[in-house]
Design a protein around this motif. Structure first.
Motif, PDB file in Angstrom:
ATOM      1  N   VAL A   4       0.831  -1.208   0.000  1.00  0.00           N
ATOM      2  CA  VAL A   4       0.000   0.000   0.000  1.00  0.00           C
ATOM      3  C   VAL A   4       0.866   1.259   0.000  1.00  0.00           C
ATOM      4  N   TRP A   5       1.961   1.223   0.744  1.00  0.00           N
ATOM      5  CA  TRP A   5       2.823   2.404   0.851  1.00  0.00           C
ATOM      6  C   TRP A   5       3.332   2.861  -0.515  1.00  0.00           C
ATOM      7  N   CYS A   6       3.677   1.915  -1.393  1.00  0.00           N
ATOM      8  CA  CYS A   6       4.219   2.312  -2.691  1.00  0.00           C
ATOM      9  C   CYS A   6       3.121   2.862  -3.593  1.00  0.00           C
ATOM     10  N   ARG A   7       1.892   2.361  -3.441  1.00  0.00           N
ATOM     11  CA  ARG A   7       0.779   2.894  -4.229  1.00  0.00           C
ATOM     12  C   ARG A   7       0.452   4.326  -3.806  1.00  0.00           C
ATOM     13  N   ASN A  14       6.014  -2.381  -5.909  1.00  0.00           N
ATOM     14  CA  ASN A  14       7.141  -2.022  -5.060  1.00  0.00           C
ATOM     15  C   ASN A  14       8.393  -1.802  -5.919  1.00  0.00           C
ATOM     16  N   PRO A  15       8.905  -0.570  -5.993  1.00  0.00           N
ATOM     17  CA  PRO A  15      10.059  -0.314  -6.858  1.00  0.00           C
ATOM     18  C   PRO A  15      11.355  -0.905  -6.320  1.00  0.00           C
ATOM     19  N   PHE A  16      11.333  -1.390  -5.082  1.00  0.00           N
ATOM     20  CA  PHE A  16      12.544  -1.941  -4.479  1.00  0.00           C
ATOM     21  C   PHE A  16      12.505  -3.460  -4.373  1.00  0.00           C
ATOM     22  N   THR A  17      11.609  -4.092  -5.134  1.00  0.00           N
ATOM     23  CA  THR A  17      11.526  -5.549  -5.096  1.00  0.00           C
ATOM     24  C   THR A  17      12.838  -6.180  -5.553  1.00  0.00           C
TER      25      THR A  17
END
Length: 204
Positions: A4-7, A14-17
C-alpha cells in the motif's frame, strides 16, 4: 495489502523488489551482448555470476528472446544426479512428446552448472553434434573444469563470460528507472547504498 505504501507514492508495484527479473530492462554491460551473440553463433558458453549479479534476469531474457519459437530448454544441475537430455528434448514441444521425434536447433540452458556430472556433459555434446542442440549456455557461481568432458572444455575455451557489477553511474540509472526523478531518494543516497552493497545488484 503489503505494498500500500508504494501505491500511495504513485507506484504500481514495489520499486525496491528483489524478485528476479521483475524489471526486465535492468540488464547491463557489454558481456550481456556477448552471451546473446554467442547463442546466435551456436557457441557453448559458461556464464559465471555470483549470487545476486543478475544471473536469473539474464536467463529469463534468453528464454524470452529465443523461447517464443519453442527453442529453449532448461535444465537445473543437481549434485550427484544426471540430466536426462534426451527426455528434455522430447518434452520441448507437444509434437515431439507425442511422436518421440527429437527437435533440432534447440538452445540448452543449464543452471547451477557447477554441479554437472561428466555423463551429463557427454550427453549434451552428443546432441550438440547431432544438431538437436545448436547452442549451450551453462550458468554457475564459479567456473570449474569439474563435470565437463575434455571436448566440452575445448569448445568453451575463451567462451567464459563473467557478469560484472554495475558502475556507480549504472547503479543510479537502475534506481532512477524504477523511481524516476522524484526527490524521494537523491543520487548521493543511491551512491551511498551502492557502496554499502559493494556493487552487488541484488543488495543495491
Amino acid at each position: 495489502m503489503a505494498d500500500v505504501w508504494c501505491r500511495k507514492l504513485g507506484f504500481s508495484m514495489n520499486p525496491f523488489t528483489i524478485k528476479p527479473a521483475a524489471f526486465s530492462y535492468e540488464l547491463f554491460g557489454p558481456n550481456i551482448d556477448e552471451v546473446l551473440s554467442g547463442i546466435d553463433s551456436g557457441k557453448v558458453l559458461f556464464v559465471e555470476a555470483p549470487l545476486g549479479y543478475g544471473k536469473t534476469t539474464l536467463l529469463k531474457s534468453i528464454i524470452s528472446r529465443f523461447g517464443g519459437r519453442k527453442k529453449v530448454i532448461y535444465a537445473h544441475a543437481v549434485p550427484s544426479q544426471d540430466i536426462d537430455v534426451k527426455e528434455l528434448l522430447k518434452r520441448a514441444s507437444l509434437a515431439s512428446f507425442i511422436t518421440g521425434n527429437l527437435p533440432s536447433g534447440m538452445i540448452l540452458v543449464v543452471d547451477e552448472a557447477q554441479n554437472l556430472l561428466e555423463d551429463s556433459s557427454a550427453q549434451i555434446m552428443e546432441f550438440y553434434k547431432s544438431g538437436n542442440i545448436r547452442a549451450v549456455v551453462f550458468f554457475g557461481t564459479k567456473y570449474s573444469d569439474n563435470g565437463f568432458t575434455g571436448e566440452i572444455r575445448a569448445m568453451m575455451n575463451g567462451n567464459l563470460v563473467r557478469l560484472s557489477r554495475p558502475t556507480p553511474e549504472q547503479a543510479i540509472s537502475i534506481v532512477r528507472s524504477r523511481i524516476g526523478n522524484i526527490p524521494l531518494i537523491s543520487n548521493e543516497v543511491i551512491l551511498m547504498a551502492y557502496r554499502k552493497a559493494q556493487g552487488t545488484p541484488r543488495r543495491l
